[in-house]
Every structure is written in C-alpha cells, then in structure tokens.
Design a protein around this motif. Structure first.
Motif, mmCIF file in Angstrom:
data_model
loop_
_atom_site.group_PDB
_atom_site.id
_atom_site.type_symbol
_atom_site.label_atom_id
_atom_site.label_comp_id
_atom_site.label_asym_id
_atom_site.label_seq_id
_atom_site.Cartn_x
_atom_site.Cartn_y
_atom_site.Cartn_z
ATOM 1 N N SER A 2 48.646 58.910 70.429
ATOM 2 C CA SER A 2 49.989 59.400 70.092
ATOM 3 C C SER A 2 50.967 58.858 71.124
ATOM 4 O O SER A 2 50.565 58.294 72.151
ATOM 5 C CB SER A 2 50.034 60.930 70.092
ATOM 6 O OG SER A 2 49.995 61.411 71.420
ATOM 7 N N GLY A 3 52.241 59.060 70.836
ATOM 8 C CA GLY A 3 53.269 58.636 71.778
ATOM 9 C C GLY A 3 53.158 59.364 73.110
ATOM 10 O O GLY A 3 53.364 58.776 74.177
ATOM 11 N N VAL A 4 52.843 60.652 73.060
ATOM 12 C CA VAL A 4 52.707 61.421 74.302
ATOM 13 C C VAL A 4 51.550 60.876 75.145
ATOM 14 O O VAL A 4 51.663 60.722 76.367
ATOM 15 C CB VAL A 4 52.491 62.929 73.992
ATOM 16 C CG1 VAL A 4 52.070 63.683 75.248
ATOM 17 C CG2 VAL A 4 53.753 63.545 73.411
ATOM 18 N N HIS A 60 62.738 63.366 75.594
ATOM 19 C CA HIS A 60 61.628 64.003 74.882
ATOM 20 C C HIS A 60 60.886 64.928 75.838
ATOM 21 O O HIS A 60 60.843 64.675 77.037
ATOM 22 C CB HIS A 60 60.675 62.926 74.353
ATOM 23 C CG HIS A 60 59.591 63.466 73.474
ATOM 24 N ND1 HIS A 60 58.287 63.572 73.895
ATOM 25 C CD2 HIS A 60 59.630 63.920 72.194
ATOM 26 C CE1 HIS A 60 57.562 64.077 72.893
ATOM 27 N NE2 HIS A 60 58.342 64.286 71.862
ATOM 28 N N GLY A 112 64.381 57.881 74.024
ATOM 29 C CA GLY A 112 64.443 59.306 73.755
ATOM 30 C C GLY A 112 64.279 59.641 72.293
ATOM 31 O O GLY A 112 63.997 58.772 71.459
ATOM 32 N N SER A 113 64.483 60.922 72.037
ATOM 33 C CA SER A 113 64.288 61.455 70.684
ATOM 34 C C SER A 113 65.595 61.554 69.924
ATOM 35 O O SER A 113 65.603 61.580 68.702
ATOM 36 C CB SER A 113 63.655 62.840 70.764
ATOM 37 O OG SER A 113 62.460 62.747 71.477
ATOM 38 N N ASP A 146 60.551 54.231 76.369
ATOM 39 C CA ASP A 146 59.864 54.994 75.332
ATOM 40 C C ASP A 146 60.521 54.684 73.984
ATOM 41 O O ASP A 146 61.580 55.226 73.658
ATOM 42 C CB ASP A 146 59.927 56.487 75.662
ATOM 43 C CG ASP A 146 59.135 57.324 74.682
ATOM 44 O OD1 ASP A 146 58.872 56.838 73.557
ATOM 45 O OD2 ASP A 146 58.783 58.469 75.018
ATOM 46 N N ALA A 168 59.366 55.409 71.028
ATOM 47 C CA ALA A 168 58.727 56.205 69.963
ATOM 48 C C ALA A 168 59.540 56.179 68.671
ATOM 49 O O ALA A 168 59.008 55.967 67.589
ATOM 50 C CB ALA A 168 58.528 57.643 70.429
ATOM 51 N N HIS A 169 60.849 56.418 68.810
ATOM 52 C CA HIS A 169 61.697 56.490 67.618
ATOM 53 C C HIS A 169 62.091 55.138 67.072
ATOM 54 O O HIS A 169 62.190 54.961 65.858
ATOM 55 C CB HIS A 169 62.958 57.314 67.916
ATOM 56 C CG HIS A 169 62.800 58.733 67.501
ATOM 57 N ND1 HIS A 169 63.093 59.159 66.234
ATOM 58 C CD2 HIS A 169 62.327 59.815 68.164
ATOM 59 C CE1 HIS A 169 62.818 60.444 66.131
ATOM 60 N NE2 HIS A 169 62.350 60.870 67.292
ATOM 61 N N SER A 173 55.400 55.681 69.464
ATOM 62 C CA SER A 173 54.621 56.254 68.362
ATOM 63 C C SER A 173 54.597 55.191 67.278
ATOM 64 O O SER A 173 55.515 54.384 67.176
ATOM 65 C CB SER A 173 55.286 57.513 67.802
ATOM 66 O OG SER A 173 55.516 58.452 68.825
ATOM 67 N N HIS A 186 54.573 55.786 63.969
ATOM 68 C CA HIS A 186 54.814 56.400 62.652
ATOM 69 C C HIS A 186 56.231 56.909 62.436
ATOM 70 O O HIS A 186 56.480 57.681 61.521
ATOM 71 C CB HIS A 186 53.845 57.578 62.490
ATOM 72 C CG HIS A 186 53.869 58.497 63.672
ATOM 73 N ND1 HIS A 186 53.036 58.339 64.757
ATOM 74 C CD2 HIS A 186 54.650 59.553 63.966
ATOM 75 C CE1 HIS A 186 53.296 59.272 65.661
ATOM 76 N NE2 HIS A 186 54.270 60.016 65.206
ATOM 77 N N LYS A 187 57.148 56.562 63.307
ATOM 78 C CA LYS A 187 58.510 57.099 63.141
ATOM 79 C C LYS A 187 59.347 56.063 62.387
ATOM 80 O O LYS A 187 59.507 56.193 61.181
ATOM 81 C CB LYS A 187 59.077 57.489 64.495
ATOM 82 C CG LYS A 187 58.277 58.641 65.136
ATOM 83 C CD LYS A 187 58.857 59.161 66.424
ATOM 84 C CE LYS A 187 58.005 60.294 66.985
ATOM 85 N NZ LYS A 187 58.525 60.826 68.252
HETATM 86 C C1 LIG Z 1 58.169 61.663 69.200
HETATM 87 C C2 LIG Z 1 58.312 61.213 70.589
HETATM 88 C C3 LIG Z 1 57.211 61.127 71.412
HETATM 89 C C4 LIG Z 1 55.884 61.706 71.034
HETATM 90 O O1 LIG Z 1 55.230 61.015 70.121
HETATM 91 P P1 LIG Z 1 53.910 61.612 69.431
HETATM 92 O O2 LIG Z 1 53.414 60.396 68.741
HETATM 93 O O3 LIG Z 1 54.383 62.700 68.548
HETATM 94 O O4 LIG Z 1 53.012 62.086 70.505
HETATM 95 C C5 LIG Z 1 57.355 60.577 72.666
HETATM 96 N N1 LIG Z 1 58.559 60.150 73.083
HETATM 97 C C6 LIG Z 1 59.657 60.243 72.317
HETATM 98 C C7 LIG Z 1 60.940 59.746 72.848
HETATM 99 C C8 LIG Z 1 59.566 60.794 71.054
HETATM 100 O O5 LIG Z 1 60.655 60.928 70.314
#
Ligand SMILES: *Cc1c(COP(=O)(O)O)cnc(C)c1O
Length: 440
Positions: free
Chosen positions: A95-97, A124, A182-183, A208, A210-211, A235, A237-238
């Motif tokens: 996962s992203g985390v 995040h 970030g998110s 990061d 992820a998004h 991540s 899958h976003k």
């Molecule tokens: C969603 C997110 C994560 C976590 O990703 P997961 O795949 O849900 O563990 C990490 N960092 C940011 C910035 C995110 O938005």
C-alpha cells in the motif's frame, strides 16, 4: 445478523457484495482516492497468485513454486520503470502507507525530524505526528515539522520553508527527510524550487505521489524524479489503474536500502495477485495513460467551473481551481462537509468531507469540516467528458442548493449512469465496470 447460521451468514456476505456492486453501477463515484480497474486487472486479482508466497526479490525467493510469479514480477518491474522513467522500482509495498514506511525506515532513524505537509494543508496521516497517531510519528518515531502553507496558492510556501529550515538548523533540529505530496493535491508542489536547497542540508527528499501517480505517468503533472526528488512513493489505485497496492520508484544508488526496507522490513509476502494486477495496469497506462490523464485534468476543471457558477466556494480559484484530478469545495455557506457528504450519499453521489485551511483554527473537526473533496478519475475511466461533468455539478446543486428530494435525484443519477457502464482506456472490456462475477 447475529442469529444467522454460518451458511446463512456466508450467503448474506455474498449478497451484500453483489448489492454493493449494483449500487456503484448506479452512482456517481467521486472519491478522489478511488478508481475502477479493468476486467484484466480484476482477472489477475482472482487468480491463484492470490494464494501463493514469494518473499524476496524475483529470482532470489525464499519459496519454491515461483517460476511464473517471477516472470510476472520481472515484467511488472520492467513496465514500472518504463512508466516512471526510473532506474529502480520496488513493486512490492502492499500500500501507499507501507511504501512510505519503507522510505522512512531506509533513510531515517527514530527521533529524526521530517518536514511534511500538515493535514489541513493536504498532508496524509502517514506523514503525521505521533500525537495524531500519524504513521511517521507513531510507527517510526519521526518528529514532524510542518511546511508553511499558502492557502491562497494552495501550495507549500517556498520562502517561508527556507526560513523555517534555517531556524530548525539553528535550534539543532535540521530535518533528515523532506516529504512532498499529499491527499489534497490541487497544484504541483515546489519540488524543483526546494529540492536542491533541502539536499544542501543532507535531507532525503521523497515525493508521495499516492494521488497523482497516474497523472505523472500520463505526463500531466510535475515529474518529481526530474525535479530533484530522491524517490517517489505511491498508491497504485487512485489515479493509477489499480489494483490497490503501493510502489516506490527511485535511483539505482538507493536500491539496496529500499529493497531491504521493503523486505524483510515492511512486508513478508507481498500480495502477488495485486502485483500481477499492477503489471497489467502499468501496461494499460503506457498505452492509454496520456489520453486518460489529459481528460482527467479537463474534467476536474470543468466540474470546478460548473460548481463555481452555482455559487459553491471552489478552492484555488486564483490558479484556475485545479491542475489535478481533484477539486476541493468550501461548503460552509450551505452547511458543513459532514452533512453534505451524507445528503449526497442518499442521492447516490459519493464524495468525502474534507478539512480545509482555516478549519482547525475555527474549531471545526474531521466530522464536520468546512469542505468536501471530489475526484474525477473514476468517472473519467467510465468514459465521461466535460459535458457529463456539467451534469454531475447539476446533480450536486439539486441536492445541496435546491434541497430537492434525494431519492428522486438518486433515480435521475441511475438513469444518467446507464450509458457509462464500461471501463475505458484499457485493452478489452467485455465485463461491465461493476459487473459482479459469480464464482460460487
Ligand atoms: C492515500 C494516500 C496514502 C496511503 O495510501 P494507501 O495505499 O491507502 O496505503 C499515502 N499518502 C497519500 C498522500 C495518500 O493520499
């Protein structure tokens, strides 16, 4: 529920799964961290890879039985490198985390200071402080300092950040790591403006993504590795095409530390069905990613402009609302983010409430924040374009501004979704996007 027999319970679970799929097939999914995978990616995730173990690096496994798993993982690595023009990729973080934790573990020690965005400015929880149960603080013992944030620009303030680093150095607390991304992520972060400065203090610079990874892969957002980041976590899958998972891209010189941190540090088995799904998703992204990412950004802008014209307080107006898949809307003139999230859900419009700059100071909390966040990646993957975004804005207006009957709006939403039942930007789509696959 408690009184059901095991047989009845298992039937009930299966039936809830099916109903969920039907609900999503008739809804407007606007959660910015979600997307819908192609039938091929879904096929990978129900393959026998789901039941196997393959600890370690392909070709150097701890387990037997990995002949085909290794071939797929080598392919996944090759495609991942190509997609992000990276010397090194690790496709194993689940996962992203977990990807972030690998980077923390590889390049910092507990007690070190990390510079990161605060949550109200888009960070995040995995970048967060121990007292907020943030992963960086709670799990790796990092001491978090927040970037100064410019709420009008909706980005990190470059000059104030430099000033802050100088002050931290004077106080003997020079950060060891700097985290971008970030998110809530409307506009690119100032990586090229700050990376050299931060590296001058020997910080490891991680981004990061992820998004925004799918937009980066499609060439429609900043390119962190070229702008000076040492690594990028994400991540899969976003805005990427799934399945749920994580990945790290970086340079050869950091490969040994990252590999060890991921395994045995952060993972044992790495969910091989999802690894196979990543390989297929990367191939789809290489083929269709540019067209998709261009449309995602156009759609986000179109939705922002339409909502703004209905009197919603869309953030980032000064900079054209967004350059990503997201928009953030201040809804305080109507109600609060929590209430609006619940109302929209009743109308089959799925969004999430969002803390926005100023919320904490005003005493608002995560349950009733001032905003909502919308993402258009999933709707784009269903084939929607700018004209559909205008309709989506109209549905939201009907619920929030006109206070129309939510059940009636849900029926209209269902009708609107009829023509958008397949996944686009993929090699084959015989199966509907939310079609339930019955195996039992
Ligand atoms: C969603 C997110 C994560 C976590 O990703 P997961 O795949 O849900 O563990 C990490 N960092 C940011 C910035 C995110 O938005």
């Amino acid at each position: 529920m408690a009184k059901l027999s095991p047989r009845e319970s298992h039937k009930e679970v299966l039936s809830l799964l099916k109903i969920h799929n039907e609900w999503f097939a008739n809804s407007i999914p606007l959660i910015a961290s979600e997307n819908v995978p192609s039938p091929a990616v879904r096929e990978a995730t129900i393959s026998d890879f789901a039941n196997r173990y393959a600890e370690g690096w392909p070709g150097e496994r701890v387990y037997a039985g990995c002949t085909y798993i290794d071939k797929v993982e080598f392919k996944c690595i090759e495609l991942g490198k190509k997609l992000f023009k990276a010397e090194f990729v690790d496709v194993r973080p689940i996962s992203g985390v977990v990807a972030n934790l690998s980077i923390y573990s590889a390049f910092s020690n507990p007690g070190d200071v990390m510079l990161a965005p605060s949550i109200p400015s888009g960070g995040h929880i995995s970048h967060g402080k121990k007292e907020h149960s943030g992963t960086a603080g709670l799990v790796h013992g990092l001491d978090i300092e927040f970037y100064p944030f410019d709420a009008e620009e909706m980005s990190i303030d470059v000059d104030k950040t430099k000033q802050k680093v100088i002050e931290l150095e004077k106080a003997g607390r020079t950060p060891k790591m700097a985290m971008f991304g970030g998110s809530v992520f409307l506009f690119p972060h100032p990586v090229k403006e700050l990376a050299n400065f931060l590296k001058g203090y020997k910080m490891f610079v991680n981004y990061d993504g992820a998004h925004v990874a799918g937009l980066i892969a499609g060439g429609q957002f900043q390119d962190p590795l070229r702008e000076g980041a040492d690594a990028m976590t994400m991540s899969t899958h976003k805005t990427l095409f799934g399945p749920q998972g994580g990945m790290i891209v970086s340079y050869e010189k950091y490969s040994e530390e990252i590999k060890k941190a991921t395994f045995p540090g952060m993972t044992s088995n790495h969910h091989l069905h999802h690894m196979a799904g990543k390989a297929i998703a990367f191939a789809e992204m290489l083929e269709f990613g540019k067209k998709y990412a261009v449309q995602v950004v156009k759609n986000a802008k179109a939705l922002a402009e339409a909502l703004n014209s209905y009197g919603f307080g869309v953030l980032g107006e000064k900079r054209g609302f967004t350059k990503s898949h997201q928009i953030v809307v201040n809804v305080l003139s109507f109600s609060d983010g929590g209430k609006i999230e619940a109302d929209l859900e009743k109308a089959n419009i799925i969004v999430n409430r969002q803390l926005i700059p100023g919320d904490i100071k005003a005493g608002r909390n995560y349950f009733h924040p001032g905003g909502i966040r919308l993402g258009v990646a999933e709707l784009t993957r269903l084939g929607m374009k700018e004209s559909e975004m205008k309709e989506v804005a109209r549905f939201i207006k009907k619920v929030v501004v006109d206070k129309k009957d939510k059940k009636r709006v849900a029926v209209e939403v269902k009708k609107f979704r009829k023509d958008f039942q397949k996944v686009h930007y993929c090699f084959e789509n015989k199966l509907g996007a939310y079609e339930y696959v019955k195996l039992s």
